[in-house]
Design an enzyme around this catalytic site. Structure first.
Site, PDB file in Angstrom:
ATOM      1  N   GLU A 252      16.596  46.676  45.223  1.00 64.01           N
ATOM      2  CA  GLU A 252      16.142  46.249  47.004  1.00 64.01           C
ATOM      3  C   GLU A 252      15.235  46.100  47.527  1.00 64.01           C
ATOM      4  OE1 GLU A 252      18.268  43.890  47.588  1.00 64.01           O
ATOM      5  OE2 GLU A 252      20.009  43.937  46.280  1.00 64.01           O
TER       6      GLU A 252
ATOM      7  N   ASN B 183      15.687  37.965  47.634  1.00 64.71           N
ATOM      8  CA  ASN B 183      14.457  38.749  49.192  1.00 64.71           C
ATOM      9  C   ASN B 183      14.163  39.656  48.354  1.00 64.71           C
ATOM     10  OD1 ASN B 183      16.587  40.696  48.110  1.00 64.71           O
ATOM     11  ND2 ASN B 183      17.396  41.752  49.173  1.00 64.71           N
TER      12      ASN B 183
ATOM     13  N   ASP C   4      22.315  45.414  34.740  1.00 65.15           N
ATOM     14  CA  ASP C   4      23.277  46.033  36.040  1.00 65.15           C
ATOM     15  C   ASP C   4      24.873  46.353  35.852  1.00 65.15           C
ATOM     16  OD1 ASP C   4      22.844  43.573  36.682  1.00 65.15           O
ATOM     17  OD2 ASP C   4      21.830  44.221  38.344  1.00 65.15           O
TER      18      ASP C   4
ATOM     19  N   HIS D  12      14.455  40.634  44.835  1.00 65.35           N
ATOM     20  CA  HIS D  12      14.426  42.172  44.275  1.00 65.35           C
ATOM     21  C   HIS D  12      15.219  41.735  42.847  1.00 65.35           C
ATOM     22  CE1 HIS D  12      19.745  40.579  44.929  1.00 65.35           C
ATOM     23  NE2 HIS D  12      19.490  40.026  43.454  1.00 65.35           N
TER      24      HIS D  12
HETATM   25  C1  F6R Z   1      21.874  40.509  37.786  1.00 67.02           C
HETATM   26  C2  F6R Z   1      20.491  40.777  39.069  1.00 67.02           C
HETATM   27  C3  F6R Z   1      19.835  39.757  39.689  1.00 67.02           C
HETATM   28  C4  F6R Z   1      19.742  38.480  40.344  1.00 67.02           C
HETATM   29  C5  F6R Z   1      19.291  38.062  41.025  1.00 67.02           C
HETATM   30  C6  F6R Z   1      19.607  36.597  41.043  1.00 67.02           C
HETATM   31  O1  F6R Z   1      21.514  40.670  36.603  1.00 67.02           O
HETATM   32  O2  F6R Z   1      19.894  41.419  38.218  1.00 67.02           O
HETATM   33  O3  F6R Z   1      18.846  40.810  40.395  1.00 67.02           O
HETATM   34  O4  F6R Z   1      19.035  38.332  39.140  1.00 67.02           O
HETATM   35  O5  F6R Z   1      20.156  37.997  42.403  1.00 67.02           O
HETATM   36  O6  F6R Z   1      20.916  36.117  41.072  1.00 67.02           O
HETATM   37  P1  F6R Z   1      21.146  34.605  40.730  1.00 67.02           P
HETATM   38  O7  F6R Z   1      20.374  34.070  39.256  1.00 67.02           O
HETATM   39  O8  F6R Z   1      22.649  34.730  40.957  1.00 67.02           O
HETATM   40  O9  F6R Z   1      20.339  33.926  41.782  1.00 67.02           O
END
Ligand code: F6R
Length: 241
Positions: A143, A136, A67, A138
Site C-alpha cells: 500500500e 491507489n 498474496d 498498490h
Molecule cells: C491481487 C493483487 C492486487 C490487485 C489490485 C487490482 O493479487 O495483488 O494488487 O492486482 O488490487 O485489483 P483488480 O484487478 O480487482 O482491480
C-alpha cells in the site's frame, strides 16, 4: 517501459495471455509470478482456452502468487488459493505441487512470511511477473507509503478494504483484517514484469504511476525503474496519458 495499447478488456486479456504463452513456449519450465483480482480473470480464461485447444502445456511451469488473506483456508471461496484454482490451476495440466501462495492458515505472521521468502529464494528468479494495479497504486498488497525494499510481509488491511470485502462474508468477524504479500523488492527482482490495467476508473492512477514521479506514495511508480516492464492497458485506462 513498453506500452501496449488494447482496445478494451477482452483485447487487453488476449494481448496479456499472448505474452504469457510466449513465455511458456520459450521456456516450458518457467517461473510465473501470478496475481488475483478482477483484471487477470480474462487473461486466465484465454490461457485456459488455448490450453484446451492443445496450444499450451503447463506441466513444467512453476508459479508463485503475490498474496493471500491471513486466516482464510484454501477452501474459503474468498481465498486467493481458491481463486487460482477456479480460474487457472484447476483447469490446466499444472502440477499443483509447483504452485505456491503464502499460507493464509499460518497464524504466526513472522513464520508465514519467512516460509514464503524461503520458497521464493528456493524457486529463484521469476521469469515473468503478472501484476494488476490498485486504484491507489498498490501492487500486490503493498500500500502507499510502504518502503520499496520489502520482502514478504504481513499488512493490516485498510478500513476501506475491510468494508469493501464485507459483502463477500456473512458476518463482519469473518472478514480478513490482514494479508500476507510479496514485497516490492521481490517483485522488482523478476526478470520481466507484465502489468495489466483496464477501465476508466484506473486512468488517473495509470497516469500517476507510469508518467508521474517515483514515490512510495504510488507503489507502482517504482516499476518505471525496472528494465523490462510491459504495460498492457486498454484505451479507457490510458485515456488520461
Ligand atoms: C491481487 C493483487 C492486487 C490487485 C489490485 C487490482 O493479487 O495483488 O494488487 O492486482 O488490487 O485489483 P483488480 O484487478 O480487482 O482491480
Amino acid at each position: 517501459m513498453k506500452i501496449c495499447r488494447a482496445k478494451d478488456y477482452n483485447d487487453m486479456s488476449r494481448k496479456a495471455a499472448n505474452l504469457i504463452s510466449a513465455q511458456i513456449i520459450m521456456k516450458p519450465d518457467c517461473v510465473l509470478g501470478l496475481a488475483t483480482g478482477s483484471t487477470p480473470v480474462g487473461t486466465y480464461r484465454q490461457l485456459v482456452e488455448w490450453y484446451n485447444k492443445g496450444d499450451l502445456d503447463f506441466s513444467e511451469v512453476l508459479t508463485v502468487n503475490l498474496d493471500e488473506y491471513k486466516g482464510l483456508t484454501r477452501e474459503n471461496p474468498q481465498s486467493y488459493y481458491y481463486f487460482m484454482n477456479e480460474n487457472l490451476f484447476g483447469k490446466v495440466n499444472i502440477n499443483k505441487n509447483r504452485t505456491f501462495l503464502p499460507d493464509g492458515t499460518e497464524p504466526d505472521s513472522g513464520k508465514a512470511c519467512e516460509n514464503y521468502n524461503e520458497i521464493l529464494r528456493a524457486v529463484g528468479d521469476v521469469d515473468l511477473q503478472l501484476l494488476g494495479l490498485g486504484h491507489n497504486g498498490h501492487i500486490g498488497f503493498n500500500e502507499p507509503g510502504e518502503s520499496f525494499s520489502t520482502e514478504t510481509h504481513c499488512i493490516d488491511l485498510s478500513e476501506q478494504t475491510i468494508k469493501a470485502n464485507a459483502r463477500f462474508f456473512e458476518t463482519m468477524e469473518e472478514v480478513p483484517r490482514q494479508a500476507y504479500t510479496m514485497g516490492i523488492k521481490t517483485i522488482m527482482s523478476a526478470r520481466r514484469i507484465l502489468i495489466i490495467v483496464s477501465g476508466e476508473d484506473k486512468a488517473e492512477i495509470v497516469k500517476k504511476a507510469f508518467f508521474g514521479p517515483i514515490t512510495p506514495q504510488v507503489p507502482a511508480s517504482i516499476l518505471q525503474l525496472h528494465r523490462n516492464v510491459t504495460l498492457v492497458a486498454d484505451e479507457a485506462a490510458l485515456s488520461k496519458c
